[in-house]
Design a protein around this motif. Structure first.
Motif, PDB file in Angstrom:
ATOM      1  N   GLY A 132      -4.072   9.670   0.126  1.00 47.74           N
ATOM      2  CA  GLY A 132      -4.187   8.790   1.692  1.00 47.74           C
ATOM      3  C   GLY A 132      -3.590   7.635   1.401  1.00 47.74           C
ATOM      4  N   SER A 133      -4.778   6.558   1.009  1.00 47.92           N
ATOM      5  CA  SER A 133      -3.683   5.466   1.388  1.00 47.92           C
ATOM      6  C   SER A 133      -4.333   4.441  -0.404  1.00 47.92           C
TER       7      SER A 133
ATOM      8  N   ASP B 233      -3.274  15.629  -0.332  1.00 51.06           N
ATOM      9  CA  ASP B 233      -3.165  14.284  -0.795  1.00 51.06           C
ATOM     10  C   ASP B 233      -3.568  13.042  -0.883  1.00 51.06           C
TER      11      ASP B 233
ATOM     12  N   THR C 200       1.086  -1.722  -0.224  1.00 48.29           N
ATOM     13  CA  THR C 200      -0.489  -0.524   0.118  1.00 48.29           C
ATOM     14  C   THR C 200       1.139   1.807   0.409  1.00 48.29           C
TER      15      THR C 200
ATOM     16  N   THR D 104       1.248   5.765   0.421  1.00 47.57           N
ATOM     17  CA  THR D 104       0.621   6.865   0.911  1.00 47.57           C
ATOM     18  C   THR D 104       1.395   8.228   0.179  1.00 47.57           C
TER      19      THR D 104
END
Length: 651
Positions: A75-76, A73, A55, A57
């Motif tokens: 996020g993930s 941003d 994952t 980010t």
């Protein structure tokens, strides 16, 4: 297949996924609006894919020229997942193209080759960043339709276009301009030599043809936004043939008719230069179209008046002087009183009398401090008519044989330029005479065609008129000579009572006699049946006005039947006594009889001809020329007359 051209022996396979690999899908970059005003916002849409195993980010950063505009941003994002992000952008205060850089920043990213992308947007220019400043809608064949622009700022013309009222944009080539530059966009290159070489001259692949009587001009920036425009018509706008239409100040609103002026006829256009009609502080303007003179065709050496329109095209009032010149020599001048800004004054100038002819006159305006000298000059052509009889008809042939041609001979007592002179028959349809200079005491022969060359001597003024010949009827017609003002300078109208005979010209006794008097003409007695370009065969050195002869009966028939057998020649002389000689010529000019030779006579008398030739044989039926000569013994003066007599069969 390996991603590495050499393979990966002893290393991780090139096709193996990275542990951490964020991927910005550059082809997915989209803007909700790519053409913006300076106050508009837009939304950037970007897709991010996780090409790695773990994952990821991080953040998306949008920048221009190293300056961050916005970020978000992410996020993930799980393995092999894709996420779409929308970022708000704007507004953009700077007009023009903006190239935005988009970058994906992922912590520990093992592959940064797929982390960037770019997208472009355009911010429209302000209204009137570019000004329409001049246009030509009605050019002649030697001119071009064109549109002149003036810039307020430096910019790149990439993606700009123009159109007429159809609103179909025509793309302009890419070029860069500086502040206050002139740009001429033309339909073709006809006027390139008239344009300012230091400006931009553009001939686009497609030019929006401007209608003569009304159309529009629209300038679009790369966003399709209209930067300047106008819609003109032929009723309220100063649009005319062969001259451009100029704006009084570049910054004035373009779509207002009274902000525009027709370029003076003497200048016609000013592509790439400051408009000649542009308002200056002090700017006097001689209005070419206002110039007139009265009378239209002055008489020779008679004063006349010229009226001249002077416009104050500047801001400040002025006074000044008008001068009238011919060949740079001043004929006269006159002062005029104060003319206020934007006003027009009609100034009358008295011109001293000038001679007959065509006079190109120059009008010069003299104003202290005038900032625009290009409109200080104008011209007027004054045609001063010639007096009747300045040139004289002297011979003509209206009924030629098949080997002859119609012609007229004109005598010139003075040298003369025949520019714009014409001739006609009785139809009054004017036919132009070629523009030539004829010397004093010269003959000019105008003929129907080139056959006339067979009957004239070398170095004579002879002009075959061809299609410009006014065909003369055989026995009844007219001949009119007009000067450049349309004034009849000499004329005659002949009919069946004139001395007209097929194959023989009709000559005047003397050039200075009145042409429209049949008694002043007779058939030629020249052996060639005509005398074009030289002195007439029947020319008299002098002809006393008080003498006369009368022939009766005419016709006569000397056949011995007791009726009309003899021609009676009754006469009255201008002398108390004289010696009389009578010669008879046939229609070819050959002398066939001399009934009397040096016969003494009193002032009046009656003589006869019995129709016999000199050899005693009867003359044939036909037309004959009788030449009567009386010589006064004491003074040596001679009085002559020539008349036509017909010898016919009895009726």
């Amino acid at each position: 297949m390996s991603r590495d051209s050499l393979g990966t022996p002893g290393k991780i396979n090139s096709v193996s996924p990275y542990n951490i690999d964020g991927h910005l899908l550059a082809n997915s970059l989209r803007l909700s609006k790519s053409n913006l005003s300076k106050s508009d916002f837009t939304v950037l849409s970007a897709s991010i894919m996780n090409d790695g195993i773990h994952t990821i980010t991080g953040e998306i950063v949008v920048s221009e020229l190293g300056n961050t505009l916005t970020n978000a941003d992410v996020g993930s994002i799980s393995e092999l997942d894709t996420a779409i992000f929308n970022l708000d952008l704007g507004p953009f205060p700077q007009s023009g193209y903006h190239t935005l850089s988009v970058e994906l920043l992922v912590t520990g990213d093992q592959n940064i080759n797929n982390n960037t992308g770019q997208i472009e947007l355009a911010v429209q220019y302000d209204w009137n960043t570019i000004h329409i400043n001049e246009f030509m809608a009605r050019p002649n064949n030697d001119q071009s339709e064109f549109i002149e622009l003036v810039t307020d700022t430096a910019l790149s013309f990439f993606g700009w276009s123009i159109s007429d009222n159809s609103k179909v944009g025509r793309l302009l080539p890419e070029f860069t301009v500086s502040e206050k530059d002139y740009i001429v966009i033309a339909a073709d290159s006809n006027i390139v030599s008239l344009a300012n070489p230091e400006m931009h001259f553009i001939v686009p692949t497609s030019f929006p043809a401007l209608n003569n009587n009304g159309d529009g001009i629209f300038i679009y920036d790369m966003t399709g936004h209209i930067i300047d425009s106008l819609v003109y018509d032929s009723d309220t706008w100063p649009v005319s043939s062969e001259v451009s239409t100029e704006k009084q100040r570049p910054a004035f609103l373009s779509n207002t008719a009274n902000h525009w002026t027709q370029t003076p006829d003497s200048i016609a256009m000013t592509p790439g230069y400051p408009n000649v009609t542009m308002w200056q502080n002090i700017d006097g303007n001689v209005l070419q179209n206002s110039i007139s003179h009265s009378p239209l065709y002055p008489s020779p050496n008679t004063p006349f008046q010229m009226e001249i329109g002077i416009r104050n095209s500047g801001v400040l009032p002025f006074v000044g002087k008008i001068s009238i010149l011919e060949n740079s020599v001043e004929l006269t001048s006159g002062n005029f009183s104060t003319i206020q800004s934007r006003d027009t004054s009609l100034v009358q100038i008295d011109i001293p009398g000038i001679t007959s002819g065509i006079h190109p006159l120059e009008i010069q305006l003299d104003i202290d401090g005038d900032e625009n000298s290009r409109n200080d000059w104008a011209h007027d052509t004054v045609k001063v008519s010639y007096p009747f009889g300045t040139v004289l008809l002297n011979e003509f042939l209206s009924e030629p044989n098949i080997d002859q041609t119609e012609f007229m001979e004109i005598y010139f007592p003075q040298s003369l330029d025949l520019g714009d002179w014409t001739i006609s028959d009785r139809s009054k349809v004017l036919k132009p005479i070629p523009d030539i200079l004829v010397s004093q005491n010269q003959y000019l022969v105008l003929a129907q065609d080139s056959i006339i060359y067979e009957y004239v001597e070398m170095n004579k003024f002879v002009i075959p008129m061809n299609e410009n010949w006014p065909t003369l009827n055989n026995s009844s017609d007219g001949i009119f000579i007009y000067d450049m003002t349309g004034q009849v300078i000499d004329s005659l109208v002949y009919s069946d009572n004139w001395p007209i005979l097929a194959g023989r010209s009709t000559e005047k006794f003397r050039p200075d006699y009145i042409s429209n008097d049949s008694s002043r003409w007779a058939l030629t007695v020249d052996a060639n049946a005509m005398t074009p370009g030289k002195q007439n065969s029947i020319f008299y050195e002098s002809l006393a006005e008080s003498g006369w002869i009368d022939l009766a009966p005419n016709s006569f028939s000397p056949d011995g039947d007791g009726m009309d057998d003899v021609l009676n020649i009754r006469y009255q002389l201008p002398f108390e006594q004289a010696a009389i000689t009578i010669n008879i010529f046939d229609a070819t000019g050959r002398k066939i009889s001399t009934p009397y030779w040096n016969r003494a006579s009193s002032q009046e008398g009656l003589l006869y001809w019995n129709g016999l030739r000199s050899n005693g044989k009867p003359a044939r039926i036909g037309i004959y020329i009788l030449k009567f000569e009386a010589r006064n013994g004491s003074s040596g003066r001679i009085w002559e007359d020539i008349q036509t007599v017909v010898l016919a069969k009895p009726l």
